[in-house]
Structures are given as C-alpha cells and as structure tokens.
Design a protein around this motif. Structure first.
Motif, short mmCIF file in Angstrom:
data_model
loop_
_atom_site.label_atom_id
_atom_site.label_comp_id
_atom_site.label_asym_id
_atom_site.label_seq_id
_atom_site.Cartn_x
_atom_site.Cartn_y
_atom_site.Cartn_z
N PHE A 4 47.96 38.66 -23.88
CA PHE A 4 48.28 39.03 -22.51
C PHE A 4 49.64 39.73 -22.40
CE2 PHE A 4 45.26 35.55 -22.34
CZ PHE A 4 44.31 36.07 -21.49
N THR A 5 50.31 39.91 -23.51
CA THR A 5 51.61 40.58 -23.50
C THR A 5 51.47 42.02 -23.02
OG1 THR A 5 52.34 39.22 -25.37
CG2 THR A 5 53.62 41.21 -24.87
N GLY A 6 52.21 42.37 -21.97
CA GLY A 6 52.20 43.74 -21.48
C GLY A 6 51.05 44.07 -20.55
N GLN A 7 50.12 43.13 -20.34
CA GLN A 7 49.03 43.39 -19.40
C GLN A 7 49.58 43.41 -17.98
OE1 GLN A 7 46.16 44.16 -20.58
NE2 GLN A 7 46.13 43.27 -22.64
N VAL A 25 51.40 31.27 -14.88
CA VAL A 25 50.82 31.07 -16.21
C VAL A 25 50.66 32.39 -16.95
CG1 VAL A 25 48.71 30.35 -17.42
CG2 VAL A 25 49.69 28.89 -15.63
N PHE A 26 50.17 33.42 -16.28
CA PHE A 26 49.97 34.70 -16.95
C PHE A 26 51.29 35.45 -17.11
CE2 PHE A 26 45.68 33.57 -15.97
CZ PHE A 26 44.93 34.15 -16.97
N GLY A 27 52.22 35.24 -16.18
CA GLY A 27 53.55 35.83 -16.34
C GLY A 27 54.27 35.26 -17.54
N ARG A 28 54.18 33.95 -17.73
CA ARG A 28 54.80 33.31 -18.89
C ARG A 28 54.17 33.80 -20.20
NH1 ARG A 28 54.04 27.55 -15.95
NH2 ARG A 28 55.80 27.66 -14.49
N ALA A 29 52.91 34.24 -20.12
CA ALA A 29 52.22 34.74 -21.32
C ALA A 29 52.54 36.20 -21.60
CB ALA A 29 50.71 34.56 -21.16
N GLY A 30 53.39 36.80 -20.75
CA GLY A 30 53.82 38.17 -21.01
C GLY A 30 53.27 39.22 -20.08
N CYS A 31 52.49 38.82 -19.09
CA CYS A 31 51.95 39.80 -18.15
C CYS A 31 53.02 40.30 -17.19
CB CYS A 31 50.82 39.18 -17.31
SG CYS A 31 49.27 38.92 -18.19
N LYS A 32 52.87 41.53 -16.77
CA LYS A 32 53.61 42.07 -15.63
C LYS A 32 52.76 41.75 -14.40
CE LYS A 32 55.17 45.88 -18.54
NZ LYS A 32 55.13 47.36 -18.75
N LEU A 50 59.30 33.49 -9.44
CA LEU A 50 58.84 34.12 -10.68
C LEU A 50 60.01 34.76 -11.43
CD1 LEU A 50 55.55 35.74 -9.33
CD2 LEU A 50 55.72 33.72 -10.79
N ARG A 51 60.84 35.46 -10.71
CA ARG A 51 61.98 36.11 -11.36
C ARG A 51 62.96 35.09 -11.91
NH1 ARG A 51 62.21 40.55 -6.49
NH2 ARG A 51 60.70 42.02 -7.43
N GLY A 52 63.00 33.91 -11.28
CA GLY A 52 63.84 32.83 -11.81
C GLY A 52 63.39 32.36 -13.17
N GLU A 53 62.12 32.62 -13.49
CA GLU A 53 61.59 32.28 -14.82
C GLU A 53 61.63 33.47 -15.77
OE1 GLU A 53 57.98 30.16 -15.26
OE2 GLU A 53 58.14 29.08 -13.35
N GLY A 54 62.17 34.60 -15.29
CA GLY A 54 62.23 35.78 -16.13
C GLY A 54 60.95 36.57 -16.19
N ILE A 55 60.04 36.33 -15.24
CA ILE A 55 58.75 37.04 -15.20
C ILE A 55 58.93 38.37 -14.49
CG2 ILE A 55 56.41 36.98 -14.23
CD1 ILE A 55 56.51 33.91 -14.59
N GLU A 56 58.47 39.44 -15.12
CA GLU A 56 58.51 40.76 -14.51
C GLU A 56 57.45 40.83 -13.42
OE1 GLU A 56 58.49 45.53 -15.75
OE2 GLU A 56 58.18 43.98 -17.28
#
Length: 301
Positions: A4-7, A25-32, A50-56
């Motif tokens: 899911f990285t970059g999806q 869950v999907f943001g932590r797995a690398g999704c935008k 979400l941004r507090g967790e570093g999720i784009e």
C-alpha cells in the motif's frame, strides 16, 4: 494489491468512524489519504489527527449526493496527488430507525440517496479514471449485514445496502479484466457516530416519519458504542484486499443467522420433477445473456 506504499486512497465519510479508521490504518501503511466528508469541521479535525501521525493527507468537504461536486473532488485529487485514486472507499452512510409503515418520501430519498446514490456517484466518477490510469486498483464499499435481510425498523437503509451488495457483485465481474478488485464490507455493528446522521439531513427532504432528536440519538449511541472498533474493521479490510475477497464480513457470530436466512431462500425452490432438459435450456440461455454470450434481440434488426 499487496503493497500500500504510495497508493492514493479516497475515503468518503473519512472524517470519523469507519472512514477515519480506514484513513489511519491505510495511512500508516504508506497510503496518501484523501478524506471526504460533508462536515468541514470534522474534516479539519481529522486532518490534524492524521498529520499528527505523519500521514500524508488531504481533505475535501463533499456531499456525496452532489454529482458535480463529486467530479470536482476527483479533479482536486488528481491536482493534489497527480493521479486518480488507486483505492476507493465508499464508506459514507446514514441511518435512522422507525416503523416502515411510517416512512415518508423524504426518508426514502435521503436514506437511499446517500447509501445507494452516493455509492453510484463514487463508482461513476472514479471507475473510468481508475481504468484510464492503467494501474492495479481496488474498490471497497461498506454495505451492511442488514443488506442481506429486510427490516421493519430500517427498511430504506436495508434496501439500499442490499442494492449496494448486488451492485458490487456486478462491478467485481466487470472490473476484473482491468485489474481492479472489488470488495463489499458487511458489518454488523461499528463504533461510529452514525447515530448523529440525522443532523446532516438537508431540509430539502422534508419531514421524517421517524422519531428524531437528542433522545433518539442517545438511544442509537447506546447501540453503536458496543460495535467493532473502526481500526479493527479497517485491518480486516486491508487483509480482504490482499486476499482479493469480494465479501468482507468479520463477524463470525452472524454466520448461523445468515446460513438460516439463505437456507429459507434455497428451500423455497421446488425440486425438479419434470422437463429437466427444458429447465437446463432456460438456465443456460439466461446465463449466456447475462455474461454477454448471447445476441440481444433488437426489434427491426
């Protein structure tokens, strides 16, 4: 889809409940992640989380029954992330309970308009863009266990969810050749704020035949507080995508109930007693037509 990285994930109802669980869950797995929700204040709060967790992530205020707004949202996603989503989550939904015989036109228009019409708008908006991208993609639509049975207290909701299940079965057949997977999630209960859905009901739908107000909302909250945690459900969804599962129903306690329900349907079919060849021909002809293998008769052709 395994990685899911970059999806790019587009999630309706993404500012709370099941949708926010998916975003985390999907943001932590690398999704935008793009969260779309009708409530701007909830979008802003979810983005901060979400941004507090570093999720784009990116947020869009969206009424999923507004087709022009949906198209504009799709354009915005492509402008922000440079591509169409590779993951579409049709998660937004509304509900209200009341005697089916007291259901008004407005109740039907709102409940079916959001729960079915919103899904239709998501599919018609994004599926052509997904196909055009040429990338492996996946669609996840949240239906309900209630979509398998009728309900005297949630009639329009159950009818809409039944249609959604059927629709996803059709899309699963049609999109396989494009390397686009389809899953339909049928929860029994989720810990969410769907109890407050009536607060987003537009005045255009007129009066409801159901009881509304703070007491009704509090009563529904007492039910949903016992539901599955949104992030737990999202983890099941992620595994379902990896497994290419059409149905995602992570509620083993409902298995006997569903088995009994469908057994009653199967038992309603009489045993074949006469003309077995004729019955087979009828079935074969119907299946051939459904699969595009038979010529459709056109008057005058």
């Amino acid at each position: 889809m395994q990685d899911f990285t970059g999806q790019v994930a587009f999630i309706t109802g993404g500012a709370s409940g099941a949708g926010l669980g998916q975003a985390k869950v999907f943001g932590r797995a690398g999704c935008k992640v793009v969260i779309a929700d009708i409530r701007q204040d909830a979008v802003d709060q979810a983005l901060a989380t979400l941004r507090g967790e570093g999720i784009e992530c990116h947020g869009i205020q969206l009424d999923i029954t507004d087709r022009a707004a949906y198209a504009a949202a799709a354009d915005e996603v492509e402008h922000v992330f440079g591509q169409a989503p590779t993951l579409l989550f049709n998660t937004a939904g509304v509900n209200n309970f009341g005697p089916i015989e007291k259901t008004t036109y407005g109740d039907f228009d709102w409940l079916i308009g959001v729960n079915l019409g919103g899904v239709v708008n998501g599919m018609v908006t994004f599926v052509p863009r997904m196909i055009a991208s040429g990338k492996p993609c996946h669609v996840v639509t949240v239906a309900s266990l209630g979509g398998f049975t009728g309900s005297a207290l949630a009639g329009p909701y159950s009818a809409a969810k039944a249609a959604v299940i059927n629709l996803m079965e059709g899309y699963a057949q049609g999109l396989e050749k494009y390397d686009i997977g389809v899953s339909v999630v049928c929860p029994a209960n989720i810990k969410s704020n769907i109890a407050e859905a009536t607060l987003t009901r537009s005045a255009q739908y007129g009066d409801s035949g159901y009881v509304e107000g703070p007491e009704a909302i509090a009563s529904l909250h007492s039910i949903y507080q016992h539901g599955m945690e949104p992030e737990v459900l999202a983890a099941h969804i992620m595994q379902g995508i990896r497994d290419k599962a059409l149905y995602i129903i992570p509620y083993p306690e409902t298995k006997d109930m569903l088995a009994a329900h469908f057994a009653r349907i199967v038992d309603a079919i009489p045993a074949l007693e006469t003309d077995p060849d004729g019955a087979k021909q009828r079935t074969d002809a119907l299946m051939a037509w459904a699969q595009g293998g038979a010529k459709v008769f056109t008057p005058g052709a």
